[in-house]
Scaffold this motif. Structure first.
Motif, short mmCIF file in Angstrom:
data_model
loop_
_atom_site.label_atom_id
_atom_site.label_comp_id
_atom_site.label_asym_id
_atom_site.label_seq_id
_atom_site.Cartn_x
_atom_site.Cartn_y
_atom_site.Cartn_z
N TYR A 64 35.36 40.23 22.63
CA TYR A 64 35.43 40.81 21.77
C TYR A 64 35.84 41.76 20.29
CZ TYR A 64 32.42 41.29 26.13
OH TYR A 64 31.65 41.41 26.79
N HIS A 69 23.59 46.74 19.16
CA HIS A 69 24.92 44.98 19.50
C HIS A 69 24.00 44.18 19.85
CE1 HIS A 69 28.64 43.88 20.66
NE2 HIS A 69 27.65 43.37 21.73
N SER A 92 28.16 40.72 16.73
CA SER A 92 26.79 41.87 17.45
C SER A 92 27.67 43.06 17.22
CB SER A 92 26.71 42.05 18.93
OG SER A 92 28.39 41.59 19.10
N HIS A 142 23.55 39.83 18.53
CA HIS A 142 23.70 38.41 19.07
C HIS A 142 21.83 37.77 19.05
CE1 HIS A 142 26.79 39.24 21.08
NE2 HIS A 142 27.22 39.84 21.75
N GLU A 153 30.29 37.44 18.59
CA GLU A 153 31.01 38.76 18.91
C GLU A 153 31.10 39.71 17.60
OE1 GLU A 153 30.54 42.17 20.87
OE2 GLU A 153 30.41 39.87 21.85
ZN ZN Z 1 28.31 41.22 22.81
#
Ligand code: ZN
Length: 515
Positions: A434, A270, A312, A274, A309
């Protein structure tokens, strides 16, 4: 040299100073979360507050205001997506938003955040939200003040949605959650009835050496393309995060649970997602406030939280939790854990890392139930900011919603309302990103797959360059030039569209669980 060039040079210099200050704040923040002894907390809050105030004063200065005004003509003469026109546009947006917020308020926010962080740790240790509540109340009060200053006294949540997601409004997000609310709970219930999650997950639960877990996590981060040698490094922290000091210095952190291989591994993938976005920002965006930094919440972040997000969650879920990935990665995992994976097949691992089951902790929630955790936070933040819920009643409200959406109740606050670090520095609009990330990630991959036939062909050999190249072209290259709907429109032809995400989840989980 023309007058215009002189002005543009001066503008670049001023913006570079502001960018440098924020990068320095990032270094202090990274150190605070990974290295600093607890005793340093109070002094560190002072250091960061002072730098933030100076950065705020510079951004809101009359000089920047005048430069923006005189550069309007220059901006209009350039292509919309050129570096110069984009920098003028982005800085103007940040400037206008920041001039509305008094430097005093920024300073107090930063101080309140500095005090809240150790209080949160203490409350977590005592498992008692009420120890943290007064500090959170301070933050909420300051946020309400900020919303009023931004002209959203009647609906403070709207203010923070637009600060976080620029060209998306509260109504867009409510529509998104309506779509998800219709589809997710029934699908979650069907999956929960389908089979025994403990049995499926047993392969990645048990005793996994911490040091090896960390090495495996970094092998995965490297496999998807993150440079952890020349342009990045990794550390441990209570809550995994990623941060950039420049596109050539990107930091990621993870945490390790010795009894659960997935916790560290997927945090690494994750955060590496990013990191790819940050390292992918072209050098020309350095010191322009337009790289892909995540760490300027007081600026409202030039880059959209939802878009960040998406990067990721794309690597964590759509790649890292795919069967193709495990065909490639199982032999690597087996080299670290030969006993545990002696007889495992890629399909076994694919099933183990895709267990869907209601759980307490957001960052460890599976792909399917994850968005329900966000819906809960989004609703609670709206309720508190809009005066329907008191801060001191948050723990109780939290537990009630957990029961309503996921059918479980946290046994104590540390695994309930105290689990996220976010509320130590920010309250309102911090979580929907998210969910947007999930929705955007599926839309981006759907479009990439359509654009490039055979994009997934190399995945089972560890070749992710097709997907990464597409993201480089459509997302990374732009840094924070565009707002989320703008970026998604350019990349996929549609703004916020939940269709591809819902299709993706249905297809994947119906097949996995024979529904
Ligand atoms: Zn994140």
């Amino acid at each position: 040299m023309s007058q215009r060039n002189v002005r543009m040079d001066r503008f670049r210099e001023r913006v570079a100073e502001i960018d440098d200050l924020h990068s320095t704040i990032s270094v202090l923040h990274w150190d605070q979360q990974t290295q600093m002894p607890r005793g340093g907390a109070v002094a560190r809050a002072d250091h960061m507050s002072t730098l933030r105030r100076i950065a705020h004063e510079k951004l809101t200065s009359a000089e920047i205001g005048e430069l923006l005004e005189t550069l309007g003509e220059h901006e209009a003469s350039l292509p919309y997506d050129s570096d110069d026109a984009s920098m003028i546009r982005v800085v103007r947006r940040l400037h206008e938003r920041a001039v509305d917020i008094p430097a005093d308020l920024v300073f107090h926010m930063s101080k309140a955040a500095g005090r809240a962080s150790p209080a949160w740790l203490e409350a977590r240790a005592a498992r008692d939200f009420l120890l943290f509540a007064p500090y959170l109340q301070d933050i909420v009060d300051l946020r309400l003040e900020q919303a009023a200053v931004l002209g959203h006294e009647d609906n403070p949540m709207e203010a923070f949605v637009s600060v976080k997601e620029s060209d998306l409004g509260l109504a867009d997000l409510e529509r998104m959650f309506d779509d998800l609310r219709e589809v997710l709970p029934p699908l979650v219930a069907q999956v929960a009835e389908a089979d025994d999650p403990e049995k499926r997950a047993s392969l990645i639960r048990g005793d996994f050496d911490a040091r090896k877990q960390l090495e495996l996590g970094m092998a995965a981060a490297r496999a998807i393309g993150l440079d952890l040698d020349e342009r990045g490094r990794y550390d441990l922290s209570v809550h995994p995060f990623s941060i950039t000091f420049s596109p050539d210095d990107v930091r990621i952190t993870t945490r390790i649970r010795p009894d659960d291989l997935g916790s560290c591994l997927f945090a690494c993938i994750h955060e590496a997602g990013h990191g790819l976005y940050m390292q992918g920002a072209p050098g020309c965006l350095r010191q322009t406030l337009m790289d892909a930094s995540t760490s300027r919440p007081e600026l409202g972040r030039a880059v959209s939280f939802g878009v960040h997000e998406s990067q990721s969650r794309l690597w964590e879920n759509i790649v890292g939790r795919s069967l193709d990935f495990w065909e490639y990665f199982l032999p690597i995992a087996r080299a670290f854990f030969p006993t545990q994976f002696a007889d495992a097949t890629p399909k076994d691992l694919y099933r183990a890392v895709n267990v869907a089951q209601p759980s307490l902790i957001r960052v460890e929630a599976d792909e399917l139930t994850y968005s329900l955790h966000l819906m809960l936070r989004f609703e609670l933040e709206s309720d508190v900011l809009n005066g329907r819920l008191k801060v001191e009643d948050l723990a109780e409200a939290w537990n009630a919603k957990m029961q309503q959406y996921l059918g479980i109740t946290p046994p104590h606050d540390t695994v309930g309302v105290l689990q996220d670090m976010h509320w130590t520095r920010d309250f309102g609009g911090g979580f929907q990103g998210y969910a947007l990330g999930n929705v955007f990630s599926a839309a981006l991959v759907a479009k990439a797959t359509k654009d490039e036939a055979g994009l997934r062909d190399g995945w089972n050999d560890g070749d992710f360059s097709g997907l990464r190249d597409w993201m480089q072209r459509e997302v990374y290259n732009h840094g924070a030039k565009f707002q989320p709907v703008e970026l998604m429109n350019r990349a996929t032809g549609k703004g916020l569209d939940t269709g591809p995400y819902i299709d993706y989840l249905r297809t994947k989980f119906e097949a996995l669980y024979d529904l």
